[in-house]
Design a protein around this motif. Structure first.
Motif, PDB file in Angstrom:
ATOM      1  N   ASP A  90     -17.455  56.722 -48.143  1.00 50.22           N
ATOM      2  CA  ASP A  90     -16.910  55.766 -47.184  1.00 50.22           C
ATOM      3  C   ASP A  90     -15.470  56.077 -46.776  1.00 50.22           C
ATOM      4  O   ASP A  90     -14.787  55.227 -46.212  1.00 50.22           O
ATOM      5  CB  ASP A  90     -17.000  54.353 -47.749  1.00 50.22           C
ATOM      6  N   ALA A  91     -15.005  57.299 -47.019  1.00 50.26           N
ATOM      7  CA  ALA A  91     -13.628  57.670 -46.679  1.00 50.26           C
ATOM      8  C   ALA A  91     -13.467  57.769 -45.159  1.00 50.26           C
ATOM      9  O   ALA A  91     -14.335  58.281 -44.463  1.00 50.26           O
ATOM     10  CB  ALA A  91     -13.267  59.000 -47.328  1.00 50.26           C
ATOM     11  N   ARG A  92     -12.329  57.256 -44.660  1.00 54.42           N
ATOM     12  CA  ARG A  92     -12.027  57.341 -43.229  1.00 54.42           C
ATOM     13  C   ARG A  92     -10.694  58.029 -42.966  1.00 54.42           C
ATOM     14  O   ARG A  92     -10.410  58.404 -41.846  1.00 54.42           O
ATOM     15  CB  ARG A  92     -12.009  55.950 -42.611  1.00 54.42           C
ATOM     16  N   TYR A  93      -9.865  58.148 -43.992  1.00 56.76           N
ATOM     17  CA  TYR A  93      -8.527  58.706 -43.829  1.00 56.76           C
ATOM     18  C   TYR A  93      -8.346  59.878 -44.782  1.00 56.76           C
ATOM     19  O   TYR A  93      -8.914  59.909 -45.870  1.00 56.76           O
ATOM     20  CB  TYR A  93      -7.467  57.632 -44.107  1.00 56.76           C
ATOM     21  N   CYS A  94      -7.493  60.825 -44.393  1.00 60.91           N
ATOM     22  CA  CYS A  94      -7.303  62.042 -45.186  1.00 60.91           C
ATOM     23  C   CYS A  94      -6.434  61.799 -46.417  1.00 60.91           C
ATOM     24  O   CYS A  94      -6.523  62.539 -47.386  1.00 60.91           O
ATOM     25  CB  CYS A  94      -6.716  63.147 -44.327  1.00 60.91           C
ATOM     26  N   SER A  95      -5.607  60.768 -46.400  1.00 63.66           N
ATOM     27  CA  SER A  95      -4.705  60.532 -47.532  1.00 63.66           C
ATOM     28  C   SER A  95      -4.362  59.046 -47.632  1.00 63.66           C
ATOM     29  O   SER A  95      -4.639  58.264 -46.719  1.00 63.66           O
ATOM     30  CB  SER A  95      -3.415  61.335 -47.355  1.00 63.66           C
ATOM     31  N   ASN A  96      -3.720  58.703 -48.729  1.00 66.66           N
ATOM     32  CA  ASN A  96      -3.274  57.325 -48.922  1.00 66.66           C
ATOM     33  C   ASN A  96      -2.215  56.936 -47.901  1.00 66.66           C
ATOM     34  O   ASN A  96      -2.154  55.788 -47.468  1.00 66.66           O
ATOM     35  CB  ASN A  96      -2.723  57.126 -50.335  1.00 66.66           C
ATOM     36  N   SER A  97      -1.368  57.892 -47.538  1.00 66.09           N
ATOM     37  CA  SER A  97      -0.305  57.560 -46.580  1.00 66.09           C
ATOM     38  C   SER A  97      -0.894  57.199 -45.210  1.00 66.09           C
ATOM     39  O   SER A  97      -0.419  56.260 -44.561  1.00 66.09           O
ATOM     40  CB  SER A  97       0.694  58.708 -46.452  1.00 66.09           C
ATOM     41  N   CYS A  98      -1.932  57.917 -44.771  1.00 67.48           N
ATOM     42  CA  CYS A  98      -2.568  57.576 -43.495  1.00 67.48           C
ATOM     43  C   CYS A  98      -3.248  56.214 -43.587  1.00 67.48           C
ATOM     44  O   CYS A  98      -3.160  55.400 -42.664  1.00 67.48           O
ATOM     45  CB  CYS A  98      -3.596  58.630 -43.102  1.00 67.48           C
ATOM     46  N   ARG A  99      -3.923  55.958 -44.679  1.00 70.57           N
ATOM     47  CA  ARG A  99      -4.582  54.667 -44.879  1.00 70.57           C
ATOM     48  C   ARG A  99      -3.560  53.538 -44.827  1.00 70.57           C
ATOM     49  O   ARG A  99      -3.773  52.507 -44.191  1.00 70.57           O
ATOM     50  CB  ARG A  99      -5.315  54.676 -46.221  1.00 70.57           C
ATOM     51  N   GLN A 100      -2.403  53.757 -45.457  1.00 70.15           N
ATOM     52  CA  GLN A 100      -1.361  52.735 -45.495  1.00 70.15           C
ATOM     53  C   GLN A 100      -0.727  52.532 -44.117  1.00 70.15           C
ATOM     54  O   GLN A 100      -0.424  51.402 -43.725  1.00 70.15           O
ATOM     55  CB  GLN A 100      -0.306  53.136 -46.511  1.00 70.15           C
ATOM     56  N   LYS A 101      -0.540  53.611 -43.354  1.00 70.24           N
ATOM     57  CA  LYS A 101       0.017  53.494 -41.999  1.00 70.24           C
ATOM     58  C   LYS A 101      -0.866  52.617 -41.127  1.00 70.24           C
ATOM     59  O   LYS A 101      -0.381  51.745 -40.403  1.00 70.24           O
ATOM     60  CB  LYS A 101       0.140  54.874 -41.352  1.00 70.24           C
TER      61      LYS A 101
END
Length: 136
Positions: A90-101
């Motif tokens: 279910d991943a949509r973002y490459c990293s935690n920083s992108c998810r947080q942005k």
């Protein structure tokens, strides 16, 4: 006390190993097999097959994990557009920083929309108070 075949095989691994190596794969009229456990990689000798529930489960989990890894496809990050191989389905973002942005942007957009609604209500109330009613 009654001993199961599995318990006997676990207690007599040395005897089974000697029989396997010396007498050409037989021990007391039974064929002895050398197996490498799929779950733990342990070598053991048996007359039948691995009976262990945990060993079988571990080996099955390992096979399933490898199969899922083969089926994974590269995805494109919804934030930065970079290609990445997901660790989860279910991943949509490459990293935690992108998810947080994306999360922070979503929260601030929701808050600003709420604030616009409040500002609009206060402005409309103040305009109503300043405009004299018709007929006065």
């Amino acid at each position: 006390m009654y001993m199961t075949n599995e318990e006997w095989e676990q207690n007599n691994q040395d005897y089974l190993k000697e029989s396997y190596e010396e007498t050409g794969f037989t021990a007391g009229g039974y064929a002895v097999h050398k197996l490498i456990c799929g779950g733990y990689g342990r070598v053991f000798y048996t007359k039948k097959y691995c009976h262990s529930y945990w060993c079988g489960n571990q080996a099955n989990n390992l096979r399933q994990r490898e199969y899922r890894q083969m089926r994974r496809q590269d995805l494109v990050c919804q934030c930065c557009g970079e290609k990445f191989t997901p660790k989860r389905t279910d991943a949509r973002y490459c990293s935690n920083s992108c998810r947080q942005k994306v999360y922070r942007k979503r929260v601030t957009d929701a808050a600003s929309t709420q604030n616009e609604h409040i500002v609009f209500r206060t402005v409309s109330r103040s305009v109503e108070n300043q405009v004299p009613p018709p007929g006065t």
